[in-house]
Design a protein around this motif. Structure first.
Motif, PDB file in Angstrom:
ATOM      1  N   ILE A  66       0.840  -1.197   0.000  1.00 33.81           N
ATOM      2  CA  ILE A  66       0.000   0.000   0.000  1.00 33.81           C
ATOM      3  C   ILE A  66       0.876   1.249   0.000  1.00 33.81           C
ATOM      4  N   MET A  67       1.921   1.233   0.799  1.00 35.87           N
ATOM      5  CA  MET A  67       2.827   2.391   0.845  1.00 35.87           C
ATOM      6  C   MET A  67       3.448   2.636  -0.518  1.00 35.87           C
ATOM      7  N   ASP A  68       3.907   1.567  -1.159  1.00 38.50           N
ATOM      8  CA  ASP A  68       4.554   1.714  -2.467  1.00 38.50           C
ATOM      9  C   ASP A  68       3.576   2.238  -3.501  1.00 38.50           C
ATOM     10  N   HIS A  69       2.394   1.662  -3.492  1.00 40.41           N
ATOM     11  CA  HIS A  69       1.405   2.083  -4.486  1.00 40.41           C
ATOM     12  C   HIS A  69       1.005   3.533  -4.266  1.00 40.41           C
ATOM     13  N   LEU A  70       0.899   3.940  -3.007  1.00 37.34           N
ATOM     14  CA  LEU A  70       0.563   5.329  -2.711  1.00 37.34           C
ATOM     15  C   LEU A  70       1.649   6.273  -3.221  1.00 37.34           C
ATOM     16  N   LEU A  71       2.894   5.860  -3.083  1.00 33.05           N
ATOM     17  CA  LEU A  71       3.992   6.691  -3.576  1.00 33.05           C
ATOM     18  C   LEU A  71       3.898   6.825  -5.091  1.00 33.05           C
ATOM     19  N   ALA A  72       3.590   5.725  -5.759  1.00 34.18           N
ATOM     20  CA  ALA A  72       3.435   5.758  -7.211  1.00 34.18           C
ATOM     21  C   ALA A  72       2.257   6.655  -7.603  1.00 34.18           C
ATOM     22  N   CYS A  73       1.175   6.555  -6.817  1.00 36.19           N
ATOM     23  CA  CYS A  73       0.010   7.407  -7.078  1.00 36.19           C
ATOM     24  C   CYS A  73       0.371   8.873  -6.907  1.00 36.19           C
ATOM     25  N   GLU A  74       1.123   9.144  -5.861  1.00 33.46           N
ATOM     26  CA  GLU A  74       1.520  10.524  -5.581  1.00 33.46           C
ATOM     27  C   GLU A  74       2.340  11.094  -6.732  1.00 33.46           C
ATOM     28  N   ALA A  75       3.265  10.285  -7.234  1.00 38.32           N
ATOM     29  CA  ALA A  75       4.096  10.732  -8.348  1.00 38.32           C
ATOM     30  C   ALA A  75       3.242  10.937  -9.593  1.00 38.32           C
ATOM     31  N   THR A  76       2.266  10.072  -9.792  1.00 28.71           N
ATOM     32  CA  THR A  76       1.369  10.204 -10.939  1.00 28.71           C
ATOM     33  C   THR A  76       0.565  11.493 -10.818  1.00 28.71           C
ATOM     34  N   TRP A  77       0.167  11.806  -9.596  1.00 26.51           N
ATOM     35  CA  TRP A  77      -0.546  13.056  -9.336  1.00 26.51           C
ATOM     36  C   TRP A  77       0.343  14.243  -9.678  1.00 26.51           C
ATOM     37  N   HIS A  78       1.598  14.174  -9.245  1.00 29.35           N
ATOM     38  CA  HIS A  78       2.534  15.251  -9.530  1.00 29.35           C
ATOM     39  C   HIS A  78       2.720  15.443 -11.027  1.00 29.35           C
ATOM     40  N   LYS A  79       2.580  14.357 -11.769  1.00 24.70           N
ATOM     41  CA  LYS A  79       2.777  14.463 -13.213  1.00 24.70           C
ATOM     42  C   LYS A  79       1.572  15.077 -13.912  1.00 24.70           C
ATOM     43  N   GLY A  80       0.487  15.266 -13.164  1.00 23.99           N
ATOM     44  CA  GLY A  80      -0.624  16.005 -13.759  1.00 23.99           C
ATOM     45  C   GLY A  80      -1.993  15.358 -13.699  1.00 23.99           C
ATOM     46  N   HIS A  81      -2.079  14.160 -13.129  1.00 19.45           N
ATOM     47  CA  HIS A  81      -3.413  13.552 -13.047  1.00 19.45           C
ATOM     48  C   HIS A  81      -4.145  14.043 -11.813  1.00 19.45           C
ATOM     49  N   SER A  82      -5.425  13.680 -11.745  1.00 26.21           N
ATOM     50  CA  SER A  82      -6.223  14.227 -10.645  1.00 26.21           C
ATOM     51  C   SER A  82      -5.943  13.471  -9.353  1.00 26.21           C
ATOM     52  N   LEU A  83      -6.112  14.189  -8.262  1.00 22.76           N
ATOM     53  CA  LEU A  83      -5.900  13.612  -6.946  1.00 22.76           C
ATOM     54  C   LEU A  83      -6.874  12.467  -6.691  1.00 22.76           C
ATOM     55  N   ALA A  84      -8.105  12.647  -7.168  1.00 21.01           N
ATOM     56  CA  ALA A  84      -9.153  11.654  -6.928  1.00 21.01           C
ATOM     57  C   ALA A  84      -8.807  10.292  -7.510  1.00 21.01           C
ATOM     58  N   GLN A  85      -8.195  10.299  -8.647  1.00 21.32           N
ATOM     59  CA  GLN A  85      -7.917   9.021  -9.314  1.00 21.32           C
ATOM     60  C   GLN A  85      -6.548   8.463  -8.976  1.00 21.32           C
TER      61      GLN A  85
ATOM     62  N   THR B 269       4.448  -1.751  -7.141  1.00 22.46           N
ATOM     63  CA  THR B 269       4.981  -2.051  -5.806  1.00 22.46           C
ATOM     64  C   THR B 269       6.309  -2.778  -5.934  1.00 22.46           C
ATOM     65  N   ALA B 270       7.105  -2.671  -4.869  1.00 22.85           N
ATOM     66  CA  ALA B 270       8.411  -3.327  -4.875  1.00 22.85           C
ATOM     67  C   ALA B 270       8.278  -4.841  -4.941  1.00 22.85           C
ATOM     68  N   SER B 271       7.243  -5.356  -4.281  1.00 22.85           N
ATOM     69  CA  SER B 271       7.084  -6.814  -4.233  1.00 22.85           C
ATOM     70  C   SER B 271       6.499  -7.354  -5.524  1.00 22.85           C
ATOM     71  N   GLY B 272       5.884  -6.469  -6.307  1.00 22.50           N
ATOM     72  CA  GLY B 272       5.243  -6.921  -7.530  1.00 22.50           C
ATOM     73  C   GLY B 272       3.804  -7.366  -7.311  1.00 22.50           C
ATOM     74  N   CYS B 273       3.356  -7.331  -6.052  1.00 18.46           N
ATOM     75  CA  CYS B 273       1.977  -7.747  -5.763  1.00 18.46           C
ATOM     76  C   CYS B 273       1.024  -6.565  -5.939  1.00 18.46           C
ATOM     77  N   GLN B 274      -0.220  -6.893  -6.229  1.00 14.29           N
ATOM     78  CA  GLN B 274      -1.235  -5.844  -6.340  1.00 14.29           C
ATOM     79  C   GLN B 274      -1.601  -5.346  -4.956  1.00 14.29           C
ATOM     80  N   PRO B 275      -1.696  -4.063  -4.768  1.00 12.49           N
ATOM     81  CA  PRO B 275      -2.021  -3.558  -3.437  1.00 12.49           C
ATOM     82  C   PRO B 275      -3.511  -3.713  -3.133  1.00 12.49           C
ATOM     83  N   ILE B 276      -3.818  -3.865  -1.866  1.00  8.68           N
ATOM     84  CA  ILE B 276      -5.212  -4.020  -1.444  1.00  8.68           C
ATOM     85  C   ILE B 276      -5.787  -2.653  -1.095  1.00  8.68           C
ATOM     86  N   GLY B 277      -7.054  -2.466  -1.393  1.00  9.55           N
ATOM     87  CA  GLY B 277      -7.715  -1.268  -0.898  1.00  9.55           C
ATOM     88  C   GLY B 277      -7.739  -0.083  -1.840  1.00  9.55           C
TER      89      GLY B 277
END
Lengths: 676, 206
Positions: free
Chosen positions: A104-123, A303-311
């Motif tokens: 979850i932490m890894d995916h959130l970091l990826a989401c945050e970076a995606t947000w920084h690149k210009g996508h919406s916070l909601a998605q 994610t670092a583990s390669g697993c899909q994050p939950i939630g």
């Protein structure tokens, strides 16, 4: 008509949408059907404020391309939670729980970076169900503290960007649309995080301690149940928590007024980068201890583990966030994210480089009364605007810089008029005012220099943004050439004036031969510009010669000529008279007689090489400038060779063609000669 | 407003089809509307409601064209024109040619017809947006004299940047003489006019 409507309405037996206290759902499909039958093809209901143009905004309900309200999986966040989409704790098995938390932490970091690149916070970030319901995670210290920090960080980033006003009105970046950014108690996120970090540090120490000591620390419950994996998981968590902590600190430091926190921010950023390195290195461990990951598609995992994050469910927010269309976005892959970070906050140029540029303002003017002059206040504002613009993405930056040109030109004219008004008669100036005159002159020169610098940056950005087609390179390089000449002129004058002022302060020194020599040596900054001028001129002439000798295909357009394209590309520069006396016809005159044979004799590229070499010795302490000079040398060398080849062999071999590629330098092209 | 063009004009087209077999027709009315809509719906990913099509073809029917081959509609262009700030300009909203018919110059012909009408109607320039990755469209419009005037960061909803393409028609008195700024030197000349001969030559080509 109203009676018909009443008859058509039927009370529904059962809907999946719960009725509220004041609302009742009614099925109006029959009503709509009969209304449709009343209109024929091609008819439209006209209203006072409803016409064809307005009608374009219509959505078709239940069209998946347009209707973002279509239920994908869950109707609401609550329904998703009821169905176990975001369990707390994630698993009863502590090892799995820890693994999933890291995902979850890894995916959130990826989401945050995606947000920084210009996508919406909601998605992105708020596709995380745990973040959408802040109170649910309170029993899970690790997840809870992490979520709080994420929310607080996003909120801080939005404030910083908003305050700097470097974004556009409809910039997705700053739109929060009622997402729960203001979690209750989020400001205390750091203390929570520190507590969790402390606990895990102790767990790490406990698992590394020899078994004899372990009895003493036995009251310390381990992080998870598999002792072999304890060290790895503790370390993986610690670097992630620390990264978050330092990132948040960096943000708060940068927000301190008067730039007081910048040095501290720099240190935090350095720590962030080293923690990111640890995070990256944890991936081997996490992948090996994860269950059921295949090697396929590992590059695109978030994610670092390669697993899909939950939630996570990006579709849940569609209805909450007004204009987000029903479109899936791709979250940055984990690998790409870590390569992208490298110290650049918000994906824009480092604040530090931007601020150093501002420090170029003449020192002397700062403490003088002259500051109070209204034009100087305006000039200050102009500089601040320019700095803000330099922080933005290249596309927006170029547009704004282009528009600024006229402002800078007007500024110059106003200052010059004010200057003449104040100091009309030079001979009758008392000693004290002499300093004022010098300051004014210095500022005028500086303003001109800045204006030409902006013009050159405007032209150069066009290459980065791929705005020029190869058939337009000739005119662009020509314009760059005329602008750079002016820029180097003003830079040189400014430096000479500075030296002059320096000499007048303090006692008069006897002019020694050394002083005179130093005075006439061309400053390195000017040398740097001069080799660029040579490259620009060389490329202009080479392209022109190739065209004149029919070695480059120039198709005629049915609708306009090269003149229209010249006018369009340089409209903003022309409007601001940057530079004066420059037009399409001067471009044509300069290039009509270009011939390869002449160019070989008078080789601009060789000049560029010579000057670059000379300049290198002055920049021995500046690795960036040295790197750029080396690039310039490479372009010059390759083009010189290409020129020789074409001029010798070109006439005899019609299959020989030259193309221009940016293989050595981002905006000076290298000629590549090939047989077609 | 966004427009999409997924036309790909490759240099190597099948030469089974002769260009003269394509029939070009100006938008003729309601009977053409479903043809335009189905072409655009099938080829482009942006969602347009029927009102969007109606807006264009009702108000500017003379700017929309359809291409037919043996009675089948294989391509279409939809445009508008109007006053924008202080220029009268044309706008190309949609351009589609179905896959099997690409690479034969059909799109170029459709667009050219529309631009000619715009020019004759007094437009000073023509504009459109295209994805930066749409090489075919960029090449097509580049050949017609369009420049890439601006890059629009993340213009499309899928995050792709766009270029704003602009075609400026030649016109002698288009540009106001230069500024208001007082200048020491009076004798500068900026926007020089096209020599008369060149202007005539251009019109002859059309």
């Amino acid at each position: 008509m109203a009676d018909d409507a009443a008859a058509a309405v039927s009370v529904p037996e059962r809907t999946s949408i719960p009725s509220g206290d004041d609302s009742v759902w009614a099925d109006v499909s029959p009503l709509l059907e009969s209304a449709c039958k009343d209109l024929r093809d091609g008819e439209l209901i006209h209203g006072d404020n409803f016409n064809l143009f307005a009608a374009m905004s219509a959505l078709e309900i239940m069209d998946p391309k347009m209707d973002s309200g279509i239920v994908c999986k869950y109707y609401s966040i609550d329904e998703a939670i009821e169905n176990g989409a975001a369990p707390v704790p994630i698993s009863i098995n502590k090892t799995v729980d820890v693994q999933c938390t890291i995902d979850i932490m890894d995916h959130l970091l990826a989401c945050e970076a995606t947000w920084h690149k210009g996508h919406s916070l909601a998605q992105t970030v708020f596709s995380c169900i745990y973040l959408l319901r802040p109170d649910r995670t309170s029993s899970h210290a690790l997840l809870h503290s992490y979520c709080r920090v994420i929310r607080a960080t996003c909120k801080a980033v939005i404030s910083v960007v908003s305050d700097a006003r470097t974004h556009e009105e409809d910039d997705l970046f700053t739109m929060a649309y009622g997402l729960p950014l203001d979690g209750d108690g989020d400001e205390k996120c750091l203390s929570l995080l520190n507590a969790v970090e402390e606990t895990i540090s102790r767990q790490l120490r406990a698992c590394k301690a020899p078994s004899s000591r372990r009895r003493v620390l036995e009251d310390m419950e381990p992080l998870q149940t598999n002792l072999d994996l304890e060290e790895g998981y503790c370390k993986a968590l610690l670097c992630r928590l620390r990264f978050r902590k330092h990132f948040y600190h960096a943000l708060t430091s940068m927000r301190r007024p008067q730039g007081r926190g910048l040095e501290l921010a720099r240190k935090h950023i350095a720590t962030c980068i080293s923690e990111l390195d640890c995070i990256y290195r944890s991936s081997d461990f996490l992948r090996s201890s994860a269950c059921g990951t295949s090697e396929d598609g590992i590059e695109n995992r978030t994610t670092a583990s390669g697993c899909q994050p939950i939630g996570f469910d990006a579709s849940l927010n569609c209805r909450l966030s007004a204009p987000t269309p029903p479109r899936a976005i791709k979250i940055l892959s984990w690998k790409k994210l870590l390569l992208v970070q490298d110290g650049k906050l918000y994906g824009r140029d480092s604040m530090f480089t931007v601020i150093t540029r501002a420090a170029v303002l003449p020192e002397v003017a700062k403490n003088h009364d002259v500051q109070k002059n209204e034009y100087f206040v305006q000039l200050g504002q102009l500089v601040i605007n320019m700095l803000k613009i330099l922080c933005t993405n290249a596309a927006w930056q170029r547009r704004k810089l282009g528009k600024m040109l006229q402002d800078w030109r007007v500024m110059y004219v106003q200052l010059e008029l004010a200057f003449r008004k104040e100091f009309g008669e030079v001979s009758r100036i008392p000693e004290d005012e002499n300093v004022c005159v010098k300051i004014f002159q210095h500022i005028l020169l500086w303003v001109e220099e800045q204006t030409y610098w902006i013009a050159s940056r405007f032209l150069i950005l066009g290459f980065e943004l791929e705005l020029y087609s190869p058939s337009e390179y000739c005119m662009v390089y020509w314009y760059m050439y005329v602008v750079l000449i002016k820029l180097s002129e003003k830079t040189h004058l400014k430096m000479a004036a500075k030296n002059d002022m320096g000499k007048r302060k303090g006692k008069k020194k006897r002019d020694s031969a050394k002083d005179v020599a130093r005075e006439y040596r061309i400053p390195p900054a000017v040398l740097f510009l001069q080799c660029q001028i040579c490259l620009a001129e060389g490329l202009t002439m080479m392209l022109a010669a190739l065209r004149n000798e029919h070695m480059i295909l120039q198709s005629r357009n049915p609708f306009n000529t090269e003149q229209e394209r010249f006018i369009q590309h340089f409209e903003l520069l022309q409007k601001a008279c940057i530079p004066d006396h420059v037009s399409f016809h001067s471009f044509r005159e300069s290039t009509t007689y270009a011939r390869l044979s002449t160019l070989v004799m008078y080789n601009y590229f060789k000049d560029a090489q010579r000057i670059a070499k000379e300049a290198k010795s002055s920049f021995s302490n500046d690795p960036d400038k040295l790197a750029e000079l080396r690039k310039i040398e490479q372009v010059a060398e390759h083009n010189s060779i290409a020129l020789n080849v074409i001029s010798r062999v070109g006439a005899l071999d019609p299959t020989l063609k030259a193309s221009f590629e940016f293989s050595h330098h981002p905006y000076f092209a290298t000629a590549v000669v090939k047989r077609s | 407003m966004e427009r999409k063009n997924e036309e790909e004009e490759t240099e190597t087209g099948k030469s089974e089809l002769d260009a003269s077999q394509i029939e070009y027709v100006s938008y003729g009315g309601e009977h053409h509307l479903p043809l335009v809509m189905s072409l655009v719906d099938q080829e482009l990913s942006e969602p347009y409601s029927i009102f969007t099509y109606r807006y264009f073809v009702y108000l500017w029917p003379q700017l929309s064209f359809l291409a037919f081959h043996n009675g089948k509609c294989v391509g279409t262009v939809v445009c508008k024109m109007g006053q924008h700030r202080n220029t009268f300009r044309g706008y190309i909203a949609m351009l589609v040619v179905i896959k099997p018919y690409r690479g034969k110059g059909i799109a170029t012909e459709l667009v050219t017809r529309s631009i000619k009408v715009m020019m004759e109607s007094g437009c000073e320039e023509v504009t459109l947006e295209a994805e930066v990755t749409n090489k075919g469209a960029l090449a097509l419009y580049g050949r017609l004299g369009f420049i890439r005037a601006k890059r629009l960061f993340r213009y499309y909803l899928n995050g792709v940047d766009a270029f704003r393409l602009k075609l400026l028609f030649p016109c002698p008195d288009l540009y106001p003489s230069l500024p208001m700024i007082a200048n020491k030197d009076e004798s500068y000349s900026h926007n020089d006019h096209i020599p008369h001969e060149e202007c005539c030559e251009l019109h002859q080509h059309l």
